[in-house]
Write an enzyme that holds these catalytic residues in place. Sequence first.
Site, PDB file in Angstrom:
ATOM      1  N   SER A 148      16.949   6.516 -16.613  1.00  0.00           N
ATOM      2  CA  SER A 148      15.854   7.029 -17.430  1.00  0.00           C
ATOM      3  C   SER A 148      15.999   6.563 -18.882  1.00  0.00           C
ATOM      4  O   SER A 148      16.038   5.373 -19.157  1.00  0.00           O
ATOM      5  CB  SER A 148      15.790   8.553 -17.308  1.00  0.00           C
ATOM      6  OG  SER A 148      14.611   9.068 -17.849  1.00  0.00           O
ATOM      7  N   GLU A 245       6.366   7.443  -9.481  1.00  0.00           N
ATOM      8  CA  GLU A 245       6.678   7.922 -10.836  1.00  0.00           C
ATOM      9  C   GLU A 245       5.857   7.167 -11.863  1.00  0.00           C
ATOM     10  O   GLU A 245       5.569   5.977 -11.710  1.00  0.00           O
ATOM     11  CB  GLU A 245       8.164   7.835 -11.143  1.00  0.00           C
ATOM     12  CG  GLU A 245       8.848   6.507 -10.941  1.00  0.00           C
ATOM     13  CD  GLU A 245      10.302   6.563 -11.414  1.00  0.00           C
ATOM     14  OE1 GLU A 245      10.532   6.942 -12.586  1.00  0.00           O
ATOM     15  OE2 GLU A 245      11.201   6.244 -10.621  1.00  0.00           O
ATOM     16  N   HIS A 275      11.468  10.187  -9.914  1.00  0.00           N
ATOM     17  CA  HIS A 275      12.278   9.711 -11.026  1.00  0.00           C
ATOM     18  C   HIS A 275      13.766  10.013 -10.801  1.00  0.00           C
ATOM     19  O   HIS A 275      14.136  11.147 -10.485  1.00  0.00           O
ATOM     20  CB  HIS A 275      11.790  10.407 -12.306  1.00  0.00           C
ATOM     21  CG  HIS A 275      12.364   9.878 -13.569  1.00  0.00           C
ATOM     22  ND1 HIS A 275      12.080   8.626 -14.072  1.00  0.00           N
ATOM     23  CD2 HIS A 275      13.218  10.452 -14.470  1.00  0.00           C
ATOM     24  CE1 HIS A 275      12.718   8.446 -15.215  1.00  0.00           C
ATOM     25  NE2 HIS A 275      13.410   9.538 -15.471  1.00  0.00           N
TER      26      HIS A 275
END
Length: 318
Positions: A148, A245, A275
Amino acid sequence: MTIQPLLAEDAPAVAAMRQVASAHKGETLGPEARSMFDAMFAATPAAANVRVEAATVGGIAGFWLRVPNAPPGARILYLHGGGYVLGSAQAFGSFVGQIATRLGSDVFVPDYRLAPEHPFPAAIDDAVAAYRGLVAEGAERIVVVGDSAGGGLTLALLSILATDKNIGKGLPVGAAVMSPWTDLALTGDSFETRAEADPIFTHGVLKAFSDLYLQGQDATNPKASPLYAQLNDLPPVRIDVGDDEVLLSDSIRYAERARAAGVEITLSVWEGMPHVFQSSISQFRAAELSVNAIGDFLRQRLDAAADVTVPSNSLKGA
């Protein structure tokens, strides 16, 4: 780009996850959510025989995850996610330990500074300091991993190191990122095409994170958004991302630009996955397969560079 189909055995778990997540989709998260976020990642099953040690590398506090019989010259730098606002090295220990055991190498996870208390460029400055610290301590072969926002930091770090003439030979030999956030300007078309499919994030949630981190600075600054960075001379990179996502385009566009720049890049898109699904390694078979593939990819990079010697002082004074 390789498409990994949704496994039939994962379908019930995905449906259950979606039902639970739907009640909270779109909720903005700030520093008050740190304990909740840490508890979520701390719930990842711990890998066996991983020793955790508090340490400071390059002036950045964090934790070593030590595995048995780790080669002395190989190191992994892991940069955790959390939108630059959430997350901690300790909370990610169990998840990162799963990666460490698959590579058979020690991992350092820095506690880089978080926003809004420490806005951009604090996080990337700390990532660079931790990397240089590993080299200064004698690491000969380093791979970088992130998820991320930590994936964004990983890719930004690669470009910074590749363009720094003072680095010498102390460059990473490979990198792997999971659902990387590469564009804090939030211009990807998947914010529309995956708006319904994403069980967790919305444009508004990520905009709130971006605002807390950037605090008015340019979202297209390459150190914040590696999609806009120079991508020449990067080491091999693997990207794993869920098909469901809103950050899907961040991976696809980065992979396209990197490939055009001559980077050896692997992109795997996992259908039905959200995610950073890899952290749900006890729930999704796809998570285990993805983490195994990441481990194989990075181990190959470390093995291929095993004969390369990097002077321990190559980054001093950089």
